[in-house]
Design a protein around this motif. Sequence first.
Motif, PDB file in Angstrom:
ATOM      1  N   LEU A  43      29.067  -5.350  75.186  1.00 44.82           N
ATOM      2  CA  LEU A  43      28.541  -6.206  74.123  1.00 44.82           C
ATOM      3  C   LEU A  43      29.087  -7.614  74.326  1.00 44.82           C
ATOM      4  N   PRO A  44      28.297  -8.629  74.065  1.00 38.81           N
ATOM      5  CA  PRO A  44      28.727 -10.011  74.337  1.00 38.81           C
ATOM      6  C   PRO A  44      30.058 -10.400  73.689  1.00 38.81           C
ATOM      7  N   GLU A  45      30.328  -9.895  72.509  1.00 38.27           N
ATOM      8  CA  GLU A  45      31.559 -10.308  71.812  1.00 38.27           C
ATOM      9  C   GLU A  45      32.833  -9.791  72.474  1.00 38.27           C
ATOM     10  N   PHE A  46      32.717  -8.794  73.348  1.00 37.01           N
ATOM     11  CA  PHE A  46      33.915  -8.273  74.006  1.00 37.01           C
ATOM     12  C   PHE A  46      34.171  -8.925  75.358  1.00 37.01           C
ATOM     13  N   ASN A  47      33.177  -9.517  75.964  1.00 38.00           N
ATOM     14  CA  ASN A  47      33.318 -10.242  77.217  1.00 38.00           C
ATOM     15  C   ASN A  47      34.027  -9.405  78.289  1.00 38.00           C
ATOM     16  N   CYS A  48      33.569  -8.185  78.441  1.00 37.86           N
ATOM     17  CA  CYS A  48      34.135  -7.266  79.438  1.00 37.86           C
ATOM     18  C   CYS A  48      33.014  -6.778  80.348  1.00 37.86           C
ATOM     19  N   ARG A  49      33.429  -6.276  81.501  1.00 36.96           N
ATOM     20  CA  ARG A  49      32.477  -5.707  82.448  1.00 36.96           C
ATOM     21  C   ARG A  49      33.107  -4.488  83.093  1.00 36.96           C
ATOM     22  N   VAL A  50      32.395  -3.371  83.063  1.00 37.33           N
ATOM     23  CA  VAL A  50      32.861  -2.157  83.739  1.00 37.33           C
ATOM     24  C   VAL A  50      32.610  -2.346  85.225  1.00 37.33           C
TER      25      VAL A  50
ATOM     26  N   ASP B  26      41.328  -5.458  85.468  1.00 37.63           N
ATOM     27  CA  ASP B  26      42.246  -5.905  84.422  1.00 37.63           C
ATOM     28  C   ASP B  26      42.779  -4.794  83.538  1.00 37.63           C
ATOM     29  N   ALA B  27      41.983  -3.771  83.287  1.00 37.64           N
ATOM     30  CA  ALA B  27      42.378  -2.727  82.340  1.00 37.64           C
ATOM     31  C   ALA B  27      41.584  -1.465  82.622  1.00 37.64           C
ATOM     32  N   LEU B  28      41.955  -0.385  81.929  1.00 40.73           N
ATOM     33  CA  LEU B  28      41.159   0.827  82.060  1.00 40.73           C
ATOM     34  C   LEU B  28      41.069   1.567  80.746  1.00 40.73           C
ATOM     35  N   VAL B  29      39.979   2.317  80.655  1.00 38.43           N
ATOM     36  CA  VAL B  29      39.733   3.212  79.537  1.00 38.43           C
ATOM     37  C   VAL B  29      39.877   4.618  80.086  1.00 38.43           C
ATOM     38  N   ASN B  30      40.752   5.399  79.470  1.00 39.12           N
ATOM     39  CA  ASN B  30      41.037   6.758  79.933  1.00 39.12           C
ATOM     40  C   ASN B  30      40.430   7.750  78.948  1.00 39.12           C
ATOM     41  N   THR B  31      39.299   8.322  79.343  1.00 41.85           N
ATOM     42  CA  THR B  31      38.633   9.324  78.506  1.00 41.85           C
ATOM     43  C   THR B  31      38.478  10.629  79.294  1.00 41.85           C
ATOM     44  N   THR B  32      39.491  10.941  80.074  1.00 42.93           N
ATOM     45  CA  THR B  32      39.497  12.195  80.814  1.00 42.93           C
ATOM     46  C   THR B  32      39.670  13.357  79.848  1.00 42.93           C
ATOM     47  N   GLN B  33      39.559  14.575  80.365  1.00 41.48           N
ATOM     48  CA  GLN B  33      39.804  15.751  79.537  1.00 41.48           C
ATOM     49  C   GLN B  33      41.254  15.732  79.057  1.00 41.48           C
TER      50      GLN B  33
ATOM     51  N   GLU C 293      36.296 -13.259  81.302  1.00 37.48           N
ATOM     52  CA  GLU C 293      35.778 -11.899  81.309  1.00 37.48           C
ATOM     53  C   GLU C 293      36.846 -10.936  81.825  1.00 37.48           C
ATOM     54  N   LEU C 294      36.990  -9.788  81.140  1.00 39.95           N
ATOM     55  CA  LEU C 294      37.911  -8.752  81.584  1.00 39.95           C
ATOM     56  C   LEU C 294      37.145  -7.703  82.361  1.00 39.95           C
ATOM     57  N   THR C 295      37.729  -7.265  83.465  1.00 43.28           N
ATOM     58  CA  THR C 295      37.128  -6.195  84.251  1.00 43.28           C
ATOM     59  C   THR C 295      37.830  -4.892  83.900  1.00 43.28           C
ATOM     60  N   VAL C 296      37.033  -3.846  83.726  1.00 42.57           N
ATOM     61  CA  VAL C 296      37.549  -2.585  83.203  1.00 42.57           C
ATOM     62  C   VAL C 296      37.053  -1.413  84.051  1.00 42.57           C
ATOM     63  N   ALA C 297      37.935  -0.438  84.261  1.00 43.99           N
ATOM     64  CA  ALA C 297      37.569   0.829  84.887  1.00 43.99           C
ATOM     65  C   ALA C 297      37.479   1.887  83.797  1.00 43.99           C
ATOM     66  N   VAL C 298      36.546   2.807  83.945  1.00 43.78           N
ATOM     67  CA  VAL C 298      36.434   3.938  83.033  1.00 43.78           C
ATOM     68  C   VAL C 298      36.775   5.193  83.827  1.00 43.78           C
ATOM     69  N   ILE C 299      37.816   5.879  83.379  1.00 47.14           N
ATOM     70  CA  ILE C 299      38.254   7.117  84.015  1.00 47.14           C
ATOM     71  C   ILE C 299      37.785   8.261  83.117  1.00 47.14           C
ATOM     72  N   GLY C 300      36.775   8.979  83.558  1.00 52.72           N
ATOM     73  CA  GLY C 300      36.152  10.021  82.739  1.00 52.72           C
ATOM     74  C   GLY C 300      34.926   9.459  82.053  1.00 52.72           C
ATOM     75  N   TYR C 301      33.735   9.746  82.580  1.00 57.92           N
ATOM     76  CA  TYR C 301      32.519   9.140  82.064  1.00 57.92           C
ATOM     77  C   TYR C 301      31.649  10.160  81.324  1.00 57.92           C
TER      78      TYR C 301
END
Length: 136
Positions: free
Chosen positions: A26-33, A73-80, A5-13
């Motif tokens: 979703l199960p196929e991605f095996n990630c957790r925020v 493990d990773a991050l998603v950057n959806t800031t302005q 499982e990959l752990t992920v941060a979301v910057i900008g929600y």
Amino acid sequence: MSFQELTVAVIGYGGRGRGFAEMLHLPEFNCRVVAVAEPDEVKRKMAVESWRIPPENVFEDAEAFFRRPKFCDALVNTTQDALHVSTALAAIAHAYPMLLEKPMAVTPGDCRAIADAACRAGTVLTVCHSLRYHAT
């Protein structure tokens, strides 16, 4: 074959950040925020409730998030858009593989700065063109 499982941060929600979080679970991605950085208290609380994010991983802004050493493990950057260059460079400096929402930055020079930093660091940088091929 199973993957860790990959752990992920979301910057900008905002809408995109929330959409990516839902997809990642979703199960196929095996990630957790496991972390969120969001200045809007209502959106931040929504992320905490949706993904059971522990209090120590909840941040009012990206600067607070990046004051901590790397912890997922990773991050998603959806800031302005105007924040992409500063948040992307901080993520790269922390060696976070990153999904960066479009536009990469608001000037060609800032785009080059992000790309150059990722190349120098050897960090994975992916720019996401959400809804690019979505039928409207």
